[in-house]
Write a protein that holds these residues in place. Structure first.
Motif, mmCIF file in Angstrom:
data_model
loop_
_atom_site.group_PDB
_atom_site.id
_atom_site.type_symbol
_atom_site.label_atom_id
_atom_site.label_comp_id
_atom_site.label_asym_id
_atom_site.label_seq_id
_atom_site.Cartn_x
_atom_site.Cartn_y
_atom_site.Cartn_z
ATOM 1 N N CYS A 243 62.796 -0.129 0.702
ATOM 2 C CA CYS A 243 62.219 -0.426 0.014
ATOM 3 C C CYS A 243 61.249 -1.458 1.151
ATOM 4 O O CYS A 243 60.750 -1.562 -0.452
ATOM 5 C CB CYS A 243 63.532 -1.182 -0.862
ATOM 6 S SG CYS A 243 64.722 -0.463 -1.747
ATOM 7 N N ALA A 244 61.866 -1.436 1.945
ATOM 8 C CA ALA A 244 60.763 -2.245 2.756
ATOM 9 C C ALA A 244 60.275 -1.546 3.170
ATOM 10 O O ALA A 244 58.538 -1.789 3.119
ATOM 11 C CB ALA A 244 61.516 -3.164 3.775
ATOM 12 N N LEU A 245 59.848 0.001 3.093
ATOM 13 C CA LEU A 245 59.228 0.518 3.500
ATOM 14 C C LEU A 245 57.952 0.807 2.349
ATOM 15 O O LEU A 245 56.978 1.055 2.001
ATOM 16 C CB LEU A 245 59.843 1.920 3.973
ATOM 17 C CG LEU A 245 58.852 3.384 4.610
ATOM 18 C CD1 LEU A 245 58.044 2.754 5.438
ATOM 19 C CD2 LEU A 245 59.620 4.323 5.056
ATOM 20 N N LEU A 246 59.062 0.770 1.416
ATOM 21 C CA LEU A 246 58.287 1.501 -0.798
ATOM 22 C C LEU A 246 57.256 -0.244 -0.319
ATOM 23 O O LEU A 246 56.103 0.309 -1.337
ATOM 24 C CB LEU A 246 59.368 1.689 -1.324
ATOM 25 C CG LEU A 246 60.090 2.897 -1.258
ATOM 26 C CD1 LEU A 246 61.189 3.056 -2.032
ATOM 27 C CD2 LEU A 246 59.221 4.606 -1.577
ATOM 28 N N ALA A 247 58.081 -1.280 -0.188
ATOM 29 C CA ALA A 247 57.163 -2.521 -0.565
ATOM 30 C C ALA A 247 55.631 -2.292 0.280
ATOM 31 O O ALA A 247 54.977 -1.934 -0.380
ATOM 32 C CB ALA A 247 57.271 -3.609 -0.412
ATOM 33 N N ALA A 248 56.139 -2.274 1.097
ATOM 34 C CA ALA A 248 54.578 -1.932 2.214
ATOM 35 C C ALA A 248 53.574 -0.842 1.801
ATOM 36 O O ALA A 248 52.310 -1.269 2.027
ATOM 37 C CB ALA A 248 55.325 -1.535 3.562
ATOM 38 N N ALA B 212 45.704 -4.071 0.521
ATOM 39 C CA ALA B 212 46.357 -5.299 0.941
ATOM 40 C C ALA B 212 45.234 -5.122 2.359
ATOM 41 O O ALA B 212 46.274 -4.232 3.404
ATOM 42 C CB ALA B 212 47.229 -5.384 0.806
ATOM 43 N N PRO B 213 45.369 -5.838 3.442
ATOM 44 C CA PRO B 213 45.145 -6.219 4.655
ATOM 45 C C PRO B 213 46.235 -5.820 5.060
ATOM 46 O O PRO B 213 48.050 -6.009 4.389
ATOM 47 C CB PRO B 213 44.870 -7.879 5.044
ATOM 48 C CG PRO B 213 44.393 -8.068 3.125
ATOM 49 C CD PRO B 213 44.929 -8.082 2.473
ATOM 50 N N ILE C 93 54.115 -8.419 5.540
ATOM 51 C CA ILE C 93 55.247 -9.769 4.783
ATOM 52 C C ILE C 93 55.448 -9.633 3.668
ATOM 53 O O ILE C 93 56.491 -9.542 3.355
ATOM 54 C CB ILE C 93 54.057 -10.734 4.388
ATOM 55 C CG1 ILE C 93 53.767 -11.510 5.552
ATOM 56 C CG2 ILE C 93 54.700 -11.304 3.701
ATOM 57 C CD1 ILE C 93 52.471 -12.615 5.097
ATOM 58 N N ALA C 94 54.540 -8.199 3.201
ATOM 59 C CA ALA C 94 56.341 -7.436 0.972
ATOM 60 C C ALA C 94 57.157 -6.433 2.027
ATOM 61 O O ALA C 94 57.237 -7.205 1.556
ATOM 62 C CB ALA C 94 54.880 -6.559 0.580
#
Length: 103
Positions: free
Chosen positions: A68-73, A81-82, A88-89
């Motif tokens: 999920c962290a990879l998907l959010a990134a 996004a920068p 951070i996402a």
């Protein structure tokens, strides 16, 4: 063979590969095809390292908060996004899911 022998062999191969890079003529590196190949290999290596670190834990295939962290990134990247916001996402998504008890 013991593990240390394999580690020493890997170190020697890495060192010799790095040394061979210094022996490549500069004229070869100015070739546009060589530049494309080098860039493609870098992207492929980074992608494979990302997949291995996301979906594995030791010798096992795992599905946890890292996915999920990879998907959010990835979503942050798609939204242009920068880089700091992308990191951070991903970190926030993993932290929230782990706080919730998943992964």
């Amino acid at each position: 063979m013991t593990l240390w022998i394999w580690i020493l062999i890997a170190c020697a191969i890495s060192y010799l590969t790095k040394l061979a890079g210094y022996l490549v003529p500069a004229k070869w590196m100015k070739n546009q095809r060589m530049s494309r190949i080098a860039a493609t290999m870098t992207i492929g290596l980074l992608a494979s390292l990302t997949v291995v670190n996301t979906f594995s834990s030791g010798q096992q295939l795992v599905f946890d908060a890292r996915i999920c962290a990879l998907l959010a990134a990835a979503v942050a990247l798609l939204l242009r996004a920068p880089f700091l916001v992308v990191v951070i996402a991903g970190a926030a998504a993993a932290a929230l899911l782990r706080l919730a008890g998943w992964g």
